[in-house]
Scaffold this motif. Sequence first.
Motif, PDB file in Angstrom:
ATOM      1  N   LEU A   1       0.649  -0.924   0.122  1.00 25.66           N
ATOM      2  CA  LEU A   1      -0.009   0.149   0.024  1.00 25.66           C
ATOM      3  C   LEU A   1       1.047   1.363  -0.114  1.00 25.66           C
ATOM      4  O   LEU A   1       2.367   1.364   0.360  1.00 25.66           O
ATOM      5  N   MET A   2       0.514   2.218  -0.507  1.00 26.66           N
ATOM      6  CA  MET A   2       1.227   3.571  -0.782  1.00 26.66           C
ATOM      7  C   MET A   2       3.173   3.677  -0.832  1.00 26.66           C
ATOM      8  O   MET A   2       2.990   3.848  -0.191  1.00 26.66           O
ATOM      9  N   GLU A   3       3.038   2.720  -1.660  1.00 24.10           N
ATOM     10  CA  GLU A   3       4.014   2.277  -2.395  1.00 24.10           C
ATOM     11  C   GLU A   3       5.085   3.512  -3.017  1.00 24.10           C
ATOM     12  O   GLU A   3       6.347   2.884  -2.529  1.00 24.10           O
ATOM     13  N   ARG A   4       4.765   4.376  -3.143  1.00 24.83           N
ATOM     14  CA  ARG A   4       5.482   6.004  -3.421  1.00 24.83           C
ATOM     15  C   ARG A   4       6.051   6.734  -2.205  1.00 24.83           C
ATOM     16  O   ARG A   4       7.152   7.283  -2.330  1.00 24.83           O
ATOM     17  N   GLN A   5       5.195   6.970  -1.544  1.00 25.24           N
ATOM     18  CA  GLN A   5       5.289   6.625   0.087  1.00 25.24           C
ATOM     19  C   GLN A   5       6.112   6.542   1.296  1.00 25.24           C
ATOM     20  O   GLN A   5       6.787   6.442   1.495  1.00 25.24           O
ATOM     21  N   LEU A   6       5.813   5.343   1.463  1.00 21.90           N
ATOM     22  CA  LEU A   6       5.481   3.819   2.701  1.00 21.90           C
ATOM     23  C   LEU A   6       6.611   3.230   2.241  1.00 21.90           C
ATOM     24  O   LEU A   6       6.419   2.572   1.714  1.00 21.90           O
ATOM     25  N   ASP A   7       7.906   2.929   2.629  1.00 24.48           N
ATOM     26  CA  ASP A   7       8.093   2.165   2.657  1.00 24.48           C
ATOM     27  C   ASP A   7       7.614   0.394   2.676  1.00 24.48           C
ATOM     28  O   ASP A   7       6.604   0.638   3.528  1.00 24.48           O
ATOM     29  N   ALA A   8       8.508  -0.210   3.116  1.00 17.19           N
ATOM     30  CA  ALA A   8       8.033  -1.782   3.424  1.00 17.19           C
ATOM     31  C   ALA A   8       7.364  -1.845   5.032  1.00 17.19           C
ATOM     32  O   ALA A   8       5.631  -2.157   5.067  1.00 17.19           O
ATOM     33  N   ALA A   9       8.735  -1.723   5.905  1.00 13.83           N
ATOM     34  CA  ALA A   9       7.297  -1.371   7.442  1.00 13.83           C
ATOM     35  C   ALA A   9       6.101  -0.828   7.397  1.00 13.83           C
ATOM     36  O   ALA A   9       5.706  -1.189   7.825  1.00 13.83           O
ATOM     37  N   ALA A  10       6.499   0.344   6.731  1.00  9.89           N
ATOM     38  CA  ALA A  10       5.727   1.456   7.318  1.00  9.89           C
ATOM     39  C   ALA A  10       3.892   0.798   6.351  1.00  9.89           C
ATOM     40  O   ALA A  10       3.395   1.605   7.322  1.00  9.89           O
TER      41      ALA A  10
END
Length: 479
Positions: free
Chosen positions: A179-188
Motif C-alpha cells: 500500500l502507498m508504495e510511492r510514499q511508505l517503505d515496507a515496514a510502514a
Amino acid sequence: MTSEQRVVVIGGGLAGLRLAQRMGGQGTAVTVLGEETHVPYNRVLLAEVLAGRYAPEVTALPAPGPALRRGVRAVRIDRAERAVHCDDGSVERYDTLVLATGSNPVLPPLRGLFVPDGRELPDGVHPFRTMDDCLALSAAVGPGVRAVVIGGGLLGVSAARALAARGAQVVLAQQAERLMERQLDAAASALLHAHLTALGVEIHTECRVRGLSTTGPLGRAGSRRVTGAELADGYRLDADLVVLACGVRPRTGLAVAAGLDVRTGVVVDDRLRTSDPRIHAVGDCAEHAGRVYGLAGAALEQADALAAILTGPAPHRGPDAAPAAGVTAAPDRAARTGPGAGAEAAPDPGAHDRAAHKPATHDPASAGQAAADDRRGPAAPYSGTRALTRLTLGGAGLRTLDLAAFGETTPLPGDDVVRLADATRRTYRQVVVRGDRLVGGVLLGELSSVGALARGWEGGEPLHDPADLFRLLTDDGGH
C-alpha cells in the motif's frame, strides 16, 4: 500590473480561488470560471464527507464574490484575441489568463468499464474526485454493501477507510506489492495494512483487476449495473459498488488545443508562465521543472507565488517577452528539488496533504504597496514545493492512525537510515540521511516530531552531530 488589468482564471478549485483572493483589491478585475455548480469546496476533505464525519457544507471555501461564475465551462482559448469562449456562449476577454483546470481521475482500461458505444460508466461504478462523485457514493453506500476499491495509493486508502466507516464490506485491490508504495517503505506499509485490516478492509496486493462484470441489456447507458470485479488470476470479487482510485491526470485539453507547450502537464517556468507569456498555469494542471505535484499544498503555494508575481513590480522583461528558460527544466532544478521531494503526482482528495512552506519572500497583502515601491525588485520566482503528505485513518471504536511522509523515503546506496519503532505504542519513524543532510522520512503513529523533521528537511541544514537527529526523532519534537 497597471490598474484594471483583466485577469481570467479557468478553474474554481483551491488554486484558482486562492489566486483570486490574493489578487483582490490589487488593481485587477479578476473573473473565475468554475465548471462545477456546487459552492466551491475543499477537495481534500471529500473522504471525510464520504465517511460521514463532515457535512458537505463544512468543506466550503471562501468564494471571491461576483468574480466567480459557477457552472460555466471554458471550451476554447483564442490567444490572438485574448479571449476565452464558454459553453454558455459568453466570451471573457483577458490581459492575463491563468489555467487552474486541475486534474481528472484516471479511468483504467478495464473490460466492461464503459457501456458499449458510449462513455457512460455502469451503475455502481464511481470515480472519487468531485463533490458529485462523493455525494453519489454516499447515497449508494451503507451497512453490508459490498464495495471494491481499485488502487491502494493515497486515494484508495482514504476511500476504503471512508467506506468501511459507513459499514460497507470493503475489498481493496492494489496492483503494487504494498500500500502507498510511492510514499511508505515496507515496514510502514505493513503497519498501514494491519490498521486497515482492523477496520474491516480486506486487502489484496500484487493484484490486478482486468475487468468488471455487469448485468443488464447491452448498449443502453444507465441500464447496466456492476456485479463484480474480475482479477487477472481468474478470481472474482462480488461487488455492489466499485470505486476507481487509480490516480489523476492533469487536465490539459484547453492548453493543447490552444497550442501551448504540454508534456505531462502544462509546462511553466519559474514565473509560472506557459509558452505564451500572457498565460500562466497553477495547481494540478501545471508542470514545473519537469514535475506535476498534484497536491493541495503545492497548488496553494503556486497560487500565492503567482499572485505576488502578477501584483508586484514588473520584471525587467516586458509582458510580451519570451518565457524564461525555466519552461525547459534546467538540469540543476532536479538537483535542488530532488527526484522524490514530495508525494506522488497522483494525489488523494481525502488525504491531508500539506506543504512545508519556505519563509515568505513576498507578502501578497502588501503587493499594492510593493508595486508602487521602485526600490523593491520583482517578486521572487517560484522555485518548487517541498510537500509533506499527511493522512489520518480511524474508525468507530478503533484508535486512529496518523501518518506523514516527506522527501525521499526510499534510501539510495550509501545513504544512512535511522529507524525507531515501538510495537506497543504502534509508532514507527524512519528517516533517510545523505551525507549530512536529511532527505526524507516517514512517520506513523505519534507525529509530534514531524514539524521539526520537516523544517530540517526543508531548510537543508546540515546535521553536525548524530544527537541532532535523535532529538528530532524523539517525541518532544527536538526541543
